[in-house]
Design a protein around this motif. Sequence first.
Motif, short mmCIF file in Angstrom:
data_model
loop_
_atom_site.label_atom_id
_atom_site.label_comp_id
_atom_site.label_asym_id
_atom_site.label_seq_id
_atom_site.Cartn_x
_atom_site.Cartn_y
_atom_site.Cartn_z
N ALA A 16 0.84 -1.20 0.00
CA ALA A 16 0.00 0.00 0.00
C ALA A 16 0.87 1.25 0.00
N VAL A 20 1.17 3.96 -3.25
CA VAL A 20 0.84 5.38 -3.06
C VAL A 20 2.03 6.25 -3.46
N PRO A 115 -4.34 2.49 9.77
CA PRO A 115 -4.10 2.27 8.34
C PRO A 115 -3.72 3.58 7.62
N ILE A 116 -3.03 3.39 6.48
CA ILE A 116 -2.53 4.57 5.77
C ILE A 116 -3.65 5.29 5.04
N GLU A 117 -3.71 6.60 5.29
CA GLU A 117 -4.65 7.45 4.55
C GLU A 117 -3.82 8.08 3.44
N PRO A 118 -4.01 7.61 2.17
CA PRO A 118 -3.05 7.97 1.11
C PRO A 118 -2.79 9.47 0.96
N LEU A 122 0.86 11.24 1.63
CA LEU A 122 1.63 11.90 0.57
C LEU A 122 1.98 13.33 0.95
#
Lengths: 135, 620
Positions: A16, A20, A115-118, A122
């Motif tokens: 993931a 991203v 969890p990663i929040e895109p 970024l």
Amino acid sequence: MVKILVVDDDPDISLATKLVLESAGYTVIEAHSGQSGLEKVKLENPDLIVLDVMMESPTAGFHTALALRSPDPASEYAPYRHIPIITLTAIHQTTPIRFGPDESYLPVDAFVDKPIEPAQFLKTVQELLAKESHP
Amino acid sequence: MTITAVQPKIASLLPIDLVVYNQRLIGTRLAAGILVVMGTWVSAQIAGYTLPQTALYALGAWVLLYDAAVFLLTRSQDEDHPDLPGLRRLILVQIGLDALSLLIFIHLTGGIYSPGLIFLGLHVIMVTILLSGIAPYLYAVGMSGALLTLGLLEASGALPHFSITPQNGSTFEQTEHIVIQSLFAAVGMGATALISASIVTPLRTRERHLQALYETNLAAFASLEIGEVLSGLAESAVKSLGARAVTVHLLELDGETLTRAAGAGEESAGLGNCRRSECPFFDRALKGTSLVLSAVEALQVGGGRLGRALIVPILGQRPLGVVSIFDPAPTSEEAPYSLLLATALAAQGAKAIEHSLAHHALHEADRQRTQFAHVLTHELRAPVTGAQSLLRLLLGNFVGTLTADQQDILKRTSRRIDSLLILINDLLSLSAARARDFQQPLEHLNILPALIASVERVQGILHEKRQTVHKDYPFETFIVSAHEQGLGRIFDNLIGNAVKYTPIGGTITVKLEADYARAEVRITVSDTGIGIPPEAIARLGEEFYRAPNAKESGIVGTGLGITTVNQMIAHFKGRLEVESEVGVGTTFRVILPLVKVQPPAVNGSVEAGYDMFSLIQLRG
């Protein structure tokens, strides 16, 4: 070309993160343990490091960060001390220990929750890279 | 000389006895003084005795005078913490003064023919009660000697003789009568002392045994540390049985190894760690028999030198160990009780050991459970965060564009995974709370910043739900004994719940105040939310319990929040109060002990504020 090292033992989180970052045009190198992460730093000299905390040991990521940021001038990682580090962790939101980048004993530049929040992830990456290139 | 010899005896009296005896002496002497005065008046005025009235009135007054002095001296003492050495000295002084007064009384009422001789017996009984051992006999001999001297002095004319009745005046001249009379007094007093002692001594021994049992009981339940419990047991056994040494051996779970766990008295006595099969006496005791070992047998269990030993088992639900008592006091009248007492002490020890073991087992189980929950939640989180991170890639169109239906399905999936993550996080914070917050030291800190920070953290949702928050904070600074993380956890949960269970446009009230009379700080969090049904309020502290209306509302929750809050507040020595009406709203009140108040700054100057009010200290 900007090179980012992702150190995480969870292949899904790794994927993931990688997708991203690649979507934003960065080159991604992967490592799956704190130890191999340190080796890759010396090998690839990345522009930024994304570091998981719980890997081969519950605090492997912290030890990696501490080794990279060692204040000892003779440290083998002295040339890489300036590389920004983002810690990828769940601890930040689930435990009462609120260590942030302002606290000196954990030398990292930013925390990103799993969890990663895109989009947010970024943004953090871009900010740190901008700060590094125009200090 | 007599006084120094008996001091150890009086020192062995219980504090409560000293106080009671002292009061009894004062009361009896008051009666004696009044009787001397009244008796003199009646005998002289009505019976027509020829008495040295002035001297007798003076004696009565003297007795009443020093009685009053003793009374005042005793009253000036703190009742709960009497000055024991002082009280002991006071009692000995009283015995001396009473003996002197009695001799003067006898002198004034006919010397060796005085009807007051009978009081010598009463004095001996009193002395036997207060000073056991040889003291009463010495007292009897001393008083007989004094009586003889008095008689001889009167006969020789060195002292005047007061003949109170015409009859005894006629027989006075014979010296043999004086000697015989004194001898009778001596024998009478000696016999009185002997008979009194035969009653008093066993009672005193029994009293000491009771005290030992009481002390063992206190030691047994004062601590859950097994070492302290066993030391207490050994020490009270040494004291109550007058033993040279006492050791306690515990039988390990293997049923074979005996570990020396505590000892009192002479350190070199008794065996060290040993094996059951190598020590037949311990083995026999562990099978349930109390043993009295002869001096030769006692050498086998580490007696060190010749002397008896008692071996008593400590029997719980299984044999727990043995108590070895070396050279218990040899007094013959105590012998039958020594073994009984040792057995009783061991029985109490058994109870305490089992309490201690159960406590440690519980503690260990709780630690393992916390550890397990901690590892489990981390293991649970990893796949869920992995899956959610991947879903967000899809939803963010990082790997190709999705159709509207696909987007919808993935969004629903993502929401369910979010709920699951909240559940896991709550579980994690509960176990983390147990593991960390309860071990963290408490400090004195201002309560307000933690409250403000918690309100700050819900600003986003408040705005989203268009809710109003009323904040009512005091000017004073309230200091409580807590830690920041714990306070944050309490307020986050209560304020978070208020926001969560209050509909759009509702009102939340957060209030901080103090109840100075009770030295308490109160933090009130009220809402205009869905409320809690009365039957659910009682169950709020249960893990994973959620009120039926909270479940039906579809709002995500785990039923762990209030559990954590409750435990944290209890850790800070406070309490939680709840008032609620379904459909109207809920009020949670956190009540914590107020340690200190700092007044508000005056005219913007902090220094001025401190100068004017100084710190108000409410609790140590």
